[in-house]
Write a protein that holds these residues in place. Structure first.
Motif, short mmCIF file in Angstrom:
data_model
loop_
_atom_site.label_atom_id
_atom_site.label_comp_id
_atom_site.label_asym_id
_atom_site.label_seq_id
_atom_site.Cartn_x
_atom_site.Cartn_y
_atom_site.Cartn_z
N LEU A 177 0.78 -1.16 0.03
CA LEU A 177 -0.22 0.14 -0.12
C LEU A 177 0.86 1.23 0.10
N LEU A 178 0.48 2.09 -0.31
CA LEU A 178 1.24 3.57 -0.32
C LEU A 178 1.04 4.39 0.36
N CYS A 179 -0.68 4.10 1.47
CA CYS A 179 -0.91 4.21 2.49
C CYS A 179 -0.93 4.07 3.72
N GLY A 180 -1.57 3.79 4.64
CA GLY A 180 -1.64 2.83 5.34
C GLY A 180 -1.87 3.84 7.23
N ALA A 181 -1.69 2.83 7.96
CA ALA A 181 -1.62 3.23 9.57
C ALA A 181 0.31 2.80 9.11
N ILE A 182 0.49 3.41 11.00
CA ILE A 182 1.29 3.89 11.29
C ILE A 182 1.13 2.48 12.51
N GLY A 183 2.19 1.62 12.44
CA GLY A 183 2.06 0.40 13.88
C GLY A 183 3.21 0.13 14.30
N LEU A 184 3.35 0.05 15.71
CA LEU A 184 4.01 -0.25 16.55
C LEU A 184 4.21 -2.14 17.12
N GLN A 185 5.34 -2.72 16.73
CA GLN A 185 5.09 -4.15 17.03
C GLN A 185 5.31 -4.38 18.60
N VAL A 186 4.47 -5.29 19.34
CA VAL A 186 4.50 -5.56 20.48
C VAL A 186 5.88 -6.09 20.93
N ASN A 187 6.53 -6.44 21.80
CA ASN A 187 7.94 -6.82 22.28
C ASN A 187 8.02 -8.44 21.76
N HIS A 188 8.28 -8.85 21.46
CA HIS A 188 8.25 -10.36 21.47
C HIS A 188 9.54 -10.98 21.53
N ALA A 189 9.52 -12.13 22.10
CA ALA A 189 11.26 -12.67 23.19
C ALA A 189 10.64 -13.69 23.77
N ASN A 190 11.41 -14.76 24.04
CA ASN A 190 11.34 -15.86 24.77
C ASN A 190 11.65 -15.44 25.64
N ILE A 191 11.79 -14.92 25.95
CA ILE A 191 12.59 -14.24 27.82
C ILE A 191 11.71 -13.51 27.98
N GLU A 192 11.65 -13.44 29.66
CA GLU A 192 10.60 -12.73 30.13
C GLU A 192 11.17 -11.50 30.19
N GLY A 193 10.22 -10.06 30.38
CA GLY A 193 10.93 -9.28 30.87
C GLY A 193 11.15 -8.66 30.11
N GLN A 194 12.10 -8.96 28.71
CA GLN A 194 11.88 -7.68 27.34
C GLN A 194 11.14 -6.93 27.81
N TYR A 195 12.28 -5.92 26.54
CA TYR A 195 11.23 -4.89 26.50
C TYR A 195 11.36 -4.25 24.96
N ALA A 196 10.85 -3.09 24.67
CA ALA A 196 11.28 -1.85 23.81
C ALA A 196 9.66 -0.73 24.55
N LYS A 197 10.74 -0.05 24.44
CA LYS A 197 10.05 2.13 25.13
C LYS A 197 10.38 2.56 23.98
#
Lengths: 311, 432
Positions: A177-197
Motif C-alpha cells: 500500500l502507498l497509504c496506511g496506518a502506522i504501527g508499533l510491533q509488540v515486543n516479542h522475545a522468548n525471555i520474560e522481562g524484555q522490552y521496547a520503549k
C-alpha cells in the motif's frame, strides 16, 4: 564508497532542510499519558509508564496502530531496546494484515545469531537492507526518523541515514500500500522481562502541505497523481492558488490535473453537507487567484467556478 | 418552404459573417416547397456522421444537396469530392462558416453533424432563419440548450429530427409493441449499459492548429483552449468542454427504446458513480453507473453489462424487467424470457405501430407535411435529459434530487448552475 558519499550528501541536504524550517509542522502522535490516537487489540501488550510507551510481552500481546492512515509523512520517534528487545515500526499498512500490506522498519537488539543487514534495526525488514548499520547499543535512547515520500522511503537512526529505498524498484514491495496506518510491533522475545520503549513520537503529514502536494501533480505514476489530487481536495482553499499557477503553466500533466482538481474542490465546497468554512475559504481563494493570474484561460475558468460556488 | 402561415414571425440571420450574429430581424423570406420541388439540403459538419448524412440525403430523388460546410478545409474538400462521385452533376457550394448557409434563402433544410457543443446554437439559428434541422445526437450540450431549442423550434414552427437512426429500425418498433402489450406485466426496472469509457488520451503538448482548420470556429462557444489534435476530430467527445464521453454518446441510442416503449415520467432522483480516466487530459467518465428513480420506474445505467443472462456478450443493451418476464434487446435483437421459456418474439402480440419509412425519409416527409417526425425535438429532449443530469451528478460526485416539473434540482445551486454552459465565448451566445 560512491554510494557512501551519495548517501552522506543526501543526508546532509535532507537534514538541513528538515531542521531549519520544518519543526513546526510536526505534531505529536503520543501524548505521554494514554493511547489516544492509537488502537490496541484485546490482548494488550502496550502501556504508558512515566510518559513512555512500553511494550513487553511473553507469548501474547497485540501490535499498536494509529487510528488514522497516512500516505506521505516524516515520522520521528525515540526508542530503547532491552538486551533481547525485538520490535518494529510498521508503515503504510492495513492493521488487518500489516506485514502483507505494509512493511516493518525493524528494531532489534543485536542478540545472537547476529542478524544480517536485511533484518537488523533500520532495515525495511526482508525487503531493503541498511546501507549504514546503525548503533545497536541496548538500554539507551536512539532517535529514529522514517520518511515516506511517495516512492521513496528513507530511514535514519541517530541522525544518520541507514536505509534509502526507491520502492518502485523493489520487486517484493510491488503490491504494498502507498497509504496506511502506522504501527508499533509488540515486543516479542522468548525471555520474560524484555522490552521496547518509545517516546517523543511526532509526525509531519506531508499531504497537508501545499508545496508537497503540488509536486505530486507532476508525477508520472497516475496512482501518485491521484493521491496528490485527493490531498489537494482535502486541503481545499490553500491549494487554489498553486493549482491556478499549475493550470497556467506549461506541463500538460499538471495543467490538466490542476484544472480537474479545481473543479473537484468547488464540487466539494458546494455539497449541501459541506462545512461553511471550507466553502467560504475556497470562494475567497478563487477570487484572489482570478484577480492575480495572468492567464486568460485560467481566469475564465476560475470565474466560471466562482459562478458555481457563489450561485 | 414552410407553409407561410407565420411569415411575420419567421426570422433569419442577416449579416452573419461580420459578428452581428444572432441579431434577429424580421424576415419576409421563406420558400414553399411544391410537391414537385426538391428539398434543398445543406450539410454542416463534414466528419464521419457528415459523410453519412451526405450519402443518405443525396440518395433521395426529391433532395438536392446544395451546400457543404466544415471548419476544416481538408474534410470539406474530401466530402465535396465524395458528393461528386455520388452525383457528377451536383453543384454544391462549400463554406467554412455555417452562417453563410443560414443566410441563403434557397436552402430548406440543414443537417448538423458538428461536435455537441455546437448543436443547439446551429439548430436555433437555423430555425430562426427559416430552416428545418436534422441534427446529430446528443440533442444539446446542456439542459438549458435543449429547453431553448424546443422553445425556438415551436416559435418558428420548424421541424426537427434527432439523428437517432436506430429509432426507425424494425427491432425497436417490435420491442415497443411487446412491452406495451403488457404480456411481461408491469415493467418496474430497466437496465441499460454500454461497455467502454473515455480513454485518457495522454498528455500531448499543444500545437499551432493546421492552416486548413479554423480552430477558433471549431471551439465556438466553448472556452478557449490551445489546440491539440486529440481535443478535436474523433476524440472531442472525451472532454466536458464539448461533450460527455461514451455515456453521452450512446445514451440516446439505447435510452431511446425506454422512452419509445415506456415514456417514463416523474424523474426525481439521480445517483451517479464513476471515475475520470487516469492517464490523460480527457475528463469524461472512464466508467459510470447511474441510478435514476422515476415515478413508476427504476432505471439503471452501467458501463459493465448487468448480471442478467446474455448481457455479458452485448456491448450495448437494454434489459426490461416486468412482473411476468423480461426482455433484453439491443439495436437488432430481442430475447424474451417468460418463466422458463426463452423466445425471440411473441406472435400473439399484433403489429400495431406504423413502421418508419426510414429515419431520414421520415424527416423529409415531415418537412413537407409540417408534422413532427418520430424522433422530434420534444421527444428527444425528454429522452436526453436524464443523461445530462447524470453527468452533473458524476461531476459533482453526489446524489441529486430533481423536480421534473420545474426542471430544477432541489436544494443544490451548484447542480442547477451546471444545467447551463454558463459562459458562451464571445461572440457566441445561446440565441433566444
Amino acid at each position: 564508497m560512491k554510494e557512501f558519499i551519495l548517501i552522506n550528501l543526501f543526508a546532509t541536504l535532507f537534514f538541513t532542510s528538515c531542521f531549519t524550517q520544518e519543526n513546526d509542522s510536526f505534531s505529536p502522535l503520543f501524548n505521554g499519558k494514554d493511547l489516544s490516537k492509537w488502537t490496541l487489540g484485546e490482548e494488550g501488550g502496550f502501556e504508558v509508564i512515566k510518559g513512555e510507551l512500553y511494550t513487553s510481552s511473553f507469548g501474547k500481546g497485540n501490535n499498536l496502530f494509529t487510528n488514522n492512515w497516512y500516505c506521505n509523512y516524516v515520522l520521528r520517534l525515540e526508542y530503547m531496546l532491552s538486551d533481547v528487545g525485538n520490535s518494529g515500526v510498521l508503515i503504510r499498512c492495513d492493521p488487518q494484515d500489516p506485514w502483507k500490506t505494509g512493511v516493518e522498519v525493524q528494531l532489534l537488539a543485536p542478540w545472537t545469531p547476529r542478524r544480517d543487514d536485511l533484518h537488523c534495526t533500520g532495515s525495511l525488514y526482508g525487503h531493503v537492507a541498511v546501507a549504514n548499520r546503525p548503533d545497536e547499543t541496548t538500554g539507551i535512547w536512539h532517535k529514529m526518523e522514517i520518511r515516506c515520500d511517495r516512492n521513496t522511503i528513507s530511514v535514519s537512526v541517530d541522525d544518520t541515514i541507514t536505509t534509502l529505498a526507491s520502492i518502485d524498484t523493489v520487486k517484493t514491495m510491488e503490491d504494498k500500500l502507498l497509504c496506511g496506518a502506522i504501527g508499533l510491533q509488540v515486543n516479542h522475545a522468548n525471555i520474560e522481562g524484555q522490552y521496547a520503549k518509545f517516546r517523543n513520537i511526532y509526525i509531519r503529514d506531508l499531504d497537508s502541505e501545499p508545496e508537497y502536494i503540488t509536486g505530486g501533480f507532476y508525477e508520472k505514476d497516475s496512482l501518485l497523481r491521484s493521491q496528490a489530487h485527493v490531498a489537494a481536495i482535502t486541503l481545499g482553499a490553500k491549494m487554489v492558488e498553486p493549482l491556478a499557477i499549475m493550470m497556467s503553466g506549461e506541463n500538460p500533466v499538471a495543467k490538466s490535473g490542476s484544472r480537474q482538481v479545481l473543479f473537484d474542490i468547488v464540487a466539494r465546497a458546494t455539497a449541501p453537507q459541506s462545512a461553511e468554512k471550507y466553502k467560504n475559504d475556497v470562494a475567497i481563494a478563487l477570487k484572489n487567484s482570478a484577480n492575480s493570474t495572468s492567464s486568460e484561460i485560467t481566469r475564465n475558468y476560475l470565474e466560471w467556478l466562482i459562478g458555481m460556488i457563489g450561485n | 418552404m414552410k407553409t407561410g402561415t407565420n411569415i411575420n414571425r419567421r426570422r433569419f440571420i442577416k449579416n452573419t459573417t461580420i459578428g452581428i450574429i444572432g441579431l434577429p430581424l424580421l424576415s419576409n423570406t421563406y420558400r414553399n416547397i411544391a410537391p414537385s420541388d426538391k428539398i434543398r439540403v445543406a450539410h454542416i459538419g463534414m466528419g464521419n456522421m457528415g459523410r453519412a448524412h451526405l450519402k443518405w440525403f443525396s440518395g433521395f430523388s426529391d433532395v438536392e444537396t446544395v451546400a457543404l460546410c466544415d471548419v476544416d478545409k481538408v474534410r470539406l474538400t474530401e466530402k465535396y469530392k465524395l458528393l461528386q462521385e455520388i452525383n457528377p452533376n451536383a453543384r454544391a457550394d462549400t463554406y467554412t462558416d455555417f452562417r453563410h448557409i443560414l443566410d441563403r434563402k434557397d436552402i430548406d433544410v440543414i443537417t448538423c453533424a458538428t461536435p455537441d457543443h455546437w448543436h443547439a446554437l446551429i439548430a436555433i439559428m437555423a430555425f430562426q432563419s427559416g430552416k428545418d434541422v436534422y441534427g446529430e445526437k446528443p440533442l444539446s450540450y446542456s439542459v438549458e440548450e435543449g429547453q431553448a431549442m424546443k422553445k425556438s423550434m415551436e416559435y418558428d414552427n420548424s421541424v426537427f429530427q434527432l439523428g437517432t437512426q436506430i429509432h426507425a429500425g424494425e427491432n425497436y418498433h417490435r420491442v415497443v409493441e411487446i412491452i406495451q402489450s403488457g404480456i411481461l406485466g408491469k415493467i418496474h426496472t430497466v437496465r441499460l449499459w454500454k461497455t467502454g469509457g473515455s480513454p485518457g488520451l495522454g498528455f500531448p503538448p499543444t500545437e499551432i492548429p493546421p492552416d486548413t482548420l479554423d480552430w477558433d470556429m471549431w471551439l465556438g462557444p466553448a472556452p478557449y483552449e490551445e489546440y491539440t489534435p486529440v481535443r478535436c476530430h474523433g476524440s472531442f467527445r472525451h472532454f466536458f468542454d464539448y461533450s460527455g464521453g461514451v455515456f453521452c454518446d450512446f445514451w440516446c441510442h439505447i435510452a431511446d427504446i425506454v422512452y419509445m416503449s415506456l415514456n417514463p415520467q416523474g424523474l426525481y432522483s439521480i445517483d451517479t458513480r464513476g471515475e475520470r480516466p487516469f492517464n490523460g487530459i480527457a475528463d469524461t467518465p472512464r466508467w459510470i453507473e447511474a441510478d435514476f428513480k422515476f415515478k413508476d420506474l427504476d432505471l439503471y445505467w452501467t458501463t459493465d453489462p448487468p448480471s442478467v443472462p446474455g448481457a455479458e456478450k452485448m456491448h450495448i443493451g437494454a434489459h426490461f424487467e416486468g412482473v411476468n418476464g423480461s426482455l433484453t434487446c439491443d439495436y437488432n435483437i430481442k430475447i424474451i424470457r417468460i418463466g422458463n421459456e426463452i423466445i425471440n418474439d411473441i406472435t400473439e402480440v399484433p403489429e400495431t405501430i406504423p413502421r418508419s419509412p426510414g429515419h431520414q425519409r421520415n424527416f423529409l416527409d415531415a418537412v413537407r407535411s409540417r408534422k413532427q417526425p418520430e424522433s422530434n425535438l420534444a421527444y428527444a429532449r425528454e429522452m436526453t435529459l436524464p443523461m445530462q443530469l447524470a453527468l452533473i451528478s458524476f461531476r459533482l460526485k453526489r446524489k441529486l434530487k430533481w423536480d421534473s416539473l420545474k426542471e430544477q434540482f432541489e436544494g443544490d445551486n451548484a447542480a442547477n448552475y451546471l444545467l447551463s454552459r454558463g459562459v458562451y465565448r464571445a461572440p457566441w451566445f445561446l440565441p433566444e
